[in-house]
Design a protein around this motif. Sequence first.
Motif, PDB file in Angstrom:
ATOM      1  N   LYS A   8       0.863  -1.185   0.000  1.00  0.00           N
ATOM      2  CA  LYS A   8       0.000   0.000   0.000  1.00  0.00           C
ATOM      3  C   LYS A   8       0.894   1.228   0.000  1.00  0.00           C
ATOM      4  O   LYS A   8       2.118   1.124   0.152  1.00  0.00           O
ATOM      5  N   ASP A   9       0.300   2.393  -0.179  1.00  0.00           N
ATOM      6  CA  ASP A   9       1.081   3.626  -0.196  1.00  0.00           C
ATOM      7  C   ASP A   9       1.656   3.895   1.187  1.00  0.00           C
ATOM      8  O   ASP A   9       0.922   3.969   2.182  1.00  0.00           O
ATOM      9  N   ARG A  10       2.972   4.019   1.248  1.00  0.00           N
ATOM     10  CA  ARG A  10       3.642   4.308   2.513  1.00  0.00           C
ATOM     11  C   ARG A  10       3.906   5.808   2.628  1.00  0.00           C
ATOM     12  O   ARG A  10       3.959   6.530   1.631  1.00  0.00           O
ATOM     13  N   ARG A  11       4.125   6.235   3.845  1.00  0.00           N
ATOM     14  CA  ARG A  11       4.348   7.657   4.079  1.00  0.00           C
ATOM     15  C   ARG A  11       5.805   8.054   3.891  1.00  0.00           C
ATOM     16  O   ARG A  11       6.174   9.206   4.110  1.00  0.00           O
ATOM     17  N   ILE A  12       6.633   7.104   3.523  1.00  0.00           N
ATOM     18  CA  ILE A  12       8.029   7.402   3.191  1.00  0.00           C
ATOM     19  C   ILE A  12       8.341   6.736   1.850  1.00  0.00           C
ATOM     20  O   ILE A  12       7.774   5.688   1.523  1.00  0.00           O
ATOM     21  N   PRO A  13       9.212   7.347   1.031  1.00  0.00           N
ATOM     22  CA  PRO A  13       9.562   6.738  -0.257  1.00  0.00           C
ATOM     23  C   PRO A  13      10.470   5.526  -0.056  1.00  0.00           C
ATOM     24  O   PRO A  13      11.432   5.578   0.717  1.00  0.00           O
ATOM     25  N   LEU A  14      10.178   4.432  -0.768  1.00  0.00           N
ATOM     26  CA  LEU A  14      10.954   3.203  -0.640  1.00  0.00           C
ATOM     27  C   LEU A  14      11.378   2.619  -1.992  1.00  0.00           C
ATOM     28  O   LEU A  14      12.043   1.590  -2.033  1.00  0.00           O
ATOM     29  N   ILE A  15      10.988   3.292  -3.083  1.00  0.00           N
ATOM     30  CA  ILE A  15      11.284   2.783  -4.423  1.00  0.00           C
ATOM     31  C   ILE A  15      12.258   3.727  -5.127  1.00  0.00           C
ATOM     32  O   ILE A  15      12.014   4.933  -5.210  1.00  0.00           O
ATOM     33  N   ILE A  16      13.348   3.156  -5.633  1.00  0.00           N
ATOM     34  CA  ILE A  16      14.338   3.925  -6.373  1.00  0.00           C
ATOM     35  C   ILE A  16      13.733   4.411  -7.690  1.00  0.00           C
ATOM     36  O   ILE A  16      13.072   3.660  -8.406  1.00  0.00           O
ATOM     37  N   LYS A  17      13.972   5.704  -8.016  1.00  0.00           N
ATOM     38  CA  LYS A  17      13.506   6.254  -9.286  1.00  0.00           C
ATOM     39  C   LYS A  17      14.604   6.158 -10.331  1.00  0.00           C
ATOM     40  O   LYS A  17      15.777   6.341 -10.035  1.00  0.00           O
ATOM     41  N   LYS A  18      14.185   5.883 -11.558  1.00  0.00           N
ATOM     42  CA  LYS A  18      15.118   5.850 -12.673  1.00  0.00           C
ATOM     43  C   LYS A  18      14.789   6.995 -13.617  1.00  0.00           C
ATOM     44  O   LYS A  18      13.653   7.427 -13.716  1.00  0.00           O
ATOM     45  N   LEU A  19      15.805   7.463 -14.345  1.00  0.00           N
ATOM     46  CA  LEU A  19      15.618   8.557 -15.287  1.00  0.00           C
ATOM     47  C   LEU A  19      14.713   8.118 -16.417  1.00  0.00           C
ATOM     48  O   LEU A  19      14.954   7.102 -17.064  1.00  0.00           O
TER      49      LEU A  19
END
Length: 617
Positions: A605-616
């Motif tokens: 579910k949507d967490r209140r902290i980011p946990l997924i690495i973003k790619k360009l």
Amino acid sequence: MDVIFKLSETKFHKLTYQEQLAIKDQGRPKPKLKIEVAGKSRGKTYLRQFNMDVYSRNNWICGCNQKDALFCFPCVLFADDRGEKIWTETGVKDLVHLSEKIKKHENSKTHIGNEIRFALFGKINIQAQLDSAYWVNIQKHNEEVTKNRYILTKIINCIKFCGAFELALRGHDEKETSENPGIFRGLVNFSSELDRTLEEHLKNASIFKGTSKSIQNDILDCMLELCHEEIIQEINKTPFLAVMADETTDVSAKFQMVTIFRYVTKDGDPVERFWNFLLPMKHDAKTLSETILGVIDPILKNENQKLIAQTYDGAAVMSVFFGDLNEIPAFFSHSPQRVAVLDQIVGRKMPRSIPTRWNFNIRTVNIVYEYRDCIIECMEQLKDDSNALTCRQASGIRRILQDSNFTFWLTFFHHAMPHVDVLYNQLQKRNIDPTEAQRVISVFEQNINSVRNKIDSIILEASNFDTLSIGAKRKQRFEFTNHLIAASLIISEKFVQYHNKFPENELDITYLRGAVPFLKFIISNNLEETMGETKKLLQILVTTPMTTTEAERSFSTLKRIKTFLRNSMCEDRLTALSMLSIEKKFIAEIPNFNEKVIDKFAAKKDRRIPLIIKKLQ
């Protein structure tokens, strides 16, 4: 307008920018072509005609009416000298080999580059995506994600530690000011003293600390889900599967059913994997069978033939003798005054009896046998105690100790229990195979017969005892051993005999003893194809469970996890904690276990902290 024909006269790069955008926005032309190819194959003539489906199957193919041929739209627009002329200038008309030409072209470096140029052409935000601000934002986000995943890894390690050692996660009061927050919170706090990053997070975090009970439950769910996925992957790779189910009653008087899977790994090792605990609504055969099928069916799907063995143990039934025997240590465990009398007269402590499905506490049998007269003296003294319950229980135990039948069985089991204990220890090995099981059972039967022959004089003294009962009980317990017949194929002592005269319906096996060693021999020497049928036979023998001791181990874990003080946990949490304890070695061998758990945790579910690495992008 035939765009492809026009571009053959005026190249795309010579057009104005607006004209180029218009061609791109218009899209590739998809006319109905009149291509026909006639030929002859294997004495039969054929006629291939153009099919419009070629456009839908390949999003880069276009057509030209005037040339009546197929072209690559991106390559026509951005063609250079390195491209295939057949797709940019002459066109493709060969319908017979069209699939091969399409596959070759779409995998070419030039085509891939032209598709990228086509996709990016006209994008006004390309520079914006590549500017320094965009890179900085991505970098900051990923740094925060890395830190959050690091902290969550530490929290997961604490949960794994508690689960592996069967410790309660929650405390009586988990507030930050509490002096008894529980083992999990205490372990997290201790870890923060050794880790500055974790310490700063616990002090400064106001949105997500990761220590709440809901976060604990979510992480446990993700751990259990990941373990199940890994077990299913192993089951999918193995040719045969066995299921074991058993039942017990937990501390809260709930009927608990455990499911265990047994199969052979790719290296030839037999494994027994804990799956879950279940709470059947009823205890009738229909409900129990439906409960078990509800676990098996989603795993097997349409491969029901893979399930070759099912093992179900009945409810635990205690004989009268052992029921009476267990009253003695139970009597002394409830009162320090009684223990004081025992120490004064006997001088030995009475071990707490722990009955199991396989054997009973040999120490209790031996101590009661050796100190029977002294224990009777204890009961004589305690029956005059002022406590009515103590008097009543002491009188009852004294009568039991003086009963002739009890005395006989006490003497018999004093001689027999060492052999039962040896059999128990041998049969509960996880890697036991039919050959070894047949051998230890045979030795046990010989030892029990030897004990029986030595105590005939004691048997005759027991007026109500049938001299055949010992042999009958032993014979009844191990009456069905037909499933072990195939194990005789791999007894090395018989190989010379098999070489001279091979028994009917048996296989000639070289020089190894036991199903597991021989199976590993075949696999390690790459003989799977040469001895394919032998390998299947060995896999069936090794997969077939010899005992249900793994279920008993699971119940032992259940009783340590779900105690009197922790009797209200839900079934999913109980299963997850049991998995962490029972399969801790299996979990330690899963690559990147914590990272995979975090991925599942983030996707749950949507967490209140980011946990997924973003790619360009």
